[in-house]
Design an enzyme around this catalytic site. Sequence first.
Site, PDB file in Angstrom:
ATOM      1  N   ARG A   1      -1.678  -6.589   3.814  1.00 28.10           N
ATOM      2  CA  ARG A   1      -2.382  -6.230   2.964  1.00 28.10           C
ATOM      3  C   ARG A   1      -3.676  -6.551   2.740  1.00 28.10           C
ATOM      4  NH1 ARG A   1       2.376  -5.045   1.615  1.00 28.10           N
ATOM      5  NH2 ARG A   1       3.838  -5.220  -0.006  1.00 28.10           N
TER       6      ARG A   1
ATOM      7  N   GLU B   1      -5.053   0.456  -4.385  1.00 31.11           N
ATOM      8  CA  GLU B   1      -4.080   1.345  -4.406  1.00 31.11           C
ATOM      9  C   GLU B   1      -4.024   1.757  -5.485  1.00 31.11           C
ATOM     10  OE1 GLU B   1      -1.675  -0.338  -1.746  1.00 31.11           O
ATOM     11  OE2 GLU B   1      -2.883  -1.016  -0.644  1.00 31.11           O
TER      12      GLU B   1
ATOM     13  N   HIS C   1      -0.940   3.584   2.760  1.00 30.59           N
ATOM     14  CA  HIS C   1      -0.143   2.483   2.613  1.00 30.59           C
ATOM     15  C   HIS C   1       1.075   3.335   2.688  1.00 30.59           C
ATOM     16  CE1 HIS C   1       0.806  -1.063   0.895  1.00 30.59           C
ATOM     17  NE2 HIS C   1       1.339  -1.261   1.959  1.00 30.59           N
TER      18      HIS C   1
END
Length: 319
Positions: A240, A268, A287
Amino acid sequence: MTRIAVLDDWQGIARRNADWSPLEARAELVFFEEAIADEDAAAAAFAEFDILLTMRERTPFPASLIARLPRLRMIGITGKSNPSLDLAACAARGIIVCHTEPSGRSASATAELALGLLIAAARGIPAGDAQIRAGGFQHGVPVGITLAGKTLGVIGLGRLGGLMARYGQALGMEVLAWSRNLTPEKAAEAGATYATKEELLARSDAVSLHLVLSDRSRGILGAADLAQMKPGAILINTSRGPLVDEAALIAAVTEGRIVAALDVFDREPLPARHPLRSAPNTVLTPHIGYGVAETWAEFYPQSVENALAFLDGTPIRVT
């Protein structure tokens, strides 16, 4: 008519990874392939839906947003938990939250990406690819390093960190490990050597983060920690973004002190003009650590099952 929203389908793959026809026979189904900008946009987009099928923490659902969704009766989450969803607010409203159960088939996906980012950063693979596509060849491509004989530091030696440790060993790297609760004995079981955080940062040629984000782990690598890393060392983060102080990280890569290989970010999708998009000494992926075919083959069919069971009045996998 019941309305169901399938959120956060950023790669446009939801439709082909499950049979949605049983749901479409009983409800209006709407797929959202774009990120939702903010809470106001989310409130406007989802106000008329009864069921929301979400993807991990891509769209946050704090209590303030849940209060603005008057028709909401069920939320489906992927995985067993979603830190960005206020469960207490759901309970207070009588909103059922159902999760998916991972089978383990996709367990290696994030660790494998961490390995890929390590090798990509060590050998300048993105720069080489860009040069060839632009009509060049080796000019401007950084000189890489051999990982064999180097030291890999793993912060967080759980399931994914343990996999990364074994990947490092396969490359011929010495592996150090640290986390707040790690013991020398547990580190040795994974083939790693226990080190303090300070020792690990000072000795490692590459550092890979594998921690769950919590109040204790947020900002676990700050400016002082990054300053302890070797010049040119590689920092890999597939966990993260907020585990690392973002401002300190941007300064470190901009000044050429370290290389950052990142799959995760504080916000994000990464904003269009975010400094990391143009920062030197970085390798960036959007991601995708968990986002493999095996994951989608679990998440979406189970999400359909959860919604059907709720409509039948017998919810399953209730969180």
